[in-house]
Design a protein around this motif. Structure first.
Motif, mmCIF file in Angstrom:
data_model
loop_
_atom_site.group_PDB
_atom_site.id
_atom_site.type_symbol
_atom_site.label_atom_id
_atom_site.label_comp_id
_atom_site.label_asym_id
_atom_site.label_seq_id
_atom_site.Cartn_x
_atom_site.Cartn_y
_atom_site.Cartn_z
ATOM 1 N N HIS A 1 0.826 -1.199 0.000
ATOM 2 C CA HIS A 1 0.000 0.000 0.000
ATOM 3 C C HIS A 1 0.871 1.265 0.000
ATOM 4 C CE1 HIS A 1 -3.376 2.646 0.820
ATOM 5 N NE2 HIS A 1 -2.643 3.198 1.773
ATOM 6 N N ILE A 2 1.905 1.278 0.809
ATOM 7 C CA ILE A 2 2.816 2.428 0.874
ATOM 8 C C ILE A 2 3.517 2.616 -0.471
ATOM 9 C CG2 ILE A 2 4.948 3.298 1.922
ATOM 10 C CD1 ILE A 2 3.958 1.935 4.547
ATOM 11 N N LYS A 3 3.961 1.533 -1.086
ATOM 12 C CA LYS A 3 4.605 1.629 -2.403
ATOM 13 C C LYS A 3 3.645 2.214 -3.439
ATOM 14 C CE LYS A 3 7.822 -2.252 -2.177
ATOM 15 N NZ LYS A 3 8.114 -3.576 -2.782
ATOM 16 N N ALA A 4 2.416 1.724 -3.454
ATOM 17 C CA ALA A 4 1.434 2.193 -4.430
ATOM 18 C C ALA A 4 1.093 3.669 -4.203
ATOM 19 C CB ALA A 4 0.171 1.353 -4.351
ATOM 20 N N ALA A 5 0.984 4.072 -2.945
ATOM 21 C CA ALA A 5 0.638 5.452 -2.631
ATOM 22 C C ALA A 5 1.767 6.423 -2.965
ATOM 23 C CB ALA A 5 0.270 5.574 -1.145
ATOM 24 N N SER A 6 3.014 5.928 -2.932
ATOM 25 C CA SER A 6 4.150 6.799 -3.212
ATOM 26 C C SER A 6 4.601 6.725 -4.668
ATOM 27 C CB SER A 6 5.326 6.447 -2.297
ATOM 28 O OG SER A 6 5.821 5.159 -2.606
ATOM 29 N N GLY A 7 3.888 5.947 -5.465
ATOM 30 C CA GLY A 7 4.242 5.827 -6.873
ATOM 31 C C GLY A 7 5.401 4.877 -7.128
ATOM 32 N N GLY A 8 5.768 4.097 -6.135
ATOM 33 C CA GLY A 8 6.919 3.189 -6.284
ATOM 34 C C GLY A 8 6.465 1.821 -6.419
#
Length: 60
Positions: free
Chosen positions: A53-60
């Motif tokens: 989720h953090i990766k998706a939210a940060s564009g990574g």
């Protein structure tokens, strides 16, 4: 516990991040600037979902 800092800790002395420890059935997370405070623990599947989720939210 063997705490590890992220390789994405940033410049300086690398204390602007979280630390992670792998336990037998859970993952523990703590603030590297306040290591004596309580750590959060997650099941492995919940931790993986959080990281994704953090990766998706940060564009990574």
């Amino acid at each position: 516990m063997n705490w590890r800092k992220s390789s994405y800790s940033g410049g300086g002395d690398g204390d602007a991040c979280v630390e992670v420890a792998v336990l037998p059935t859970r993952i523990a997370v703590r603030d590297s600037k306040a290591p004596t405070r309580a750590a959060l623990t997650f099941t492995v599947s919940t931790f993986v979902a959080l990281v994704e989720h953090i990766k998706a939210a940060s564009g990574g």
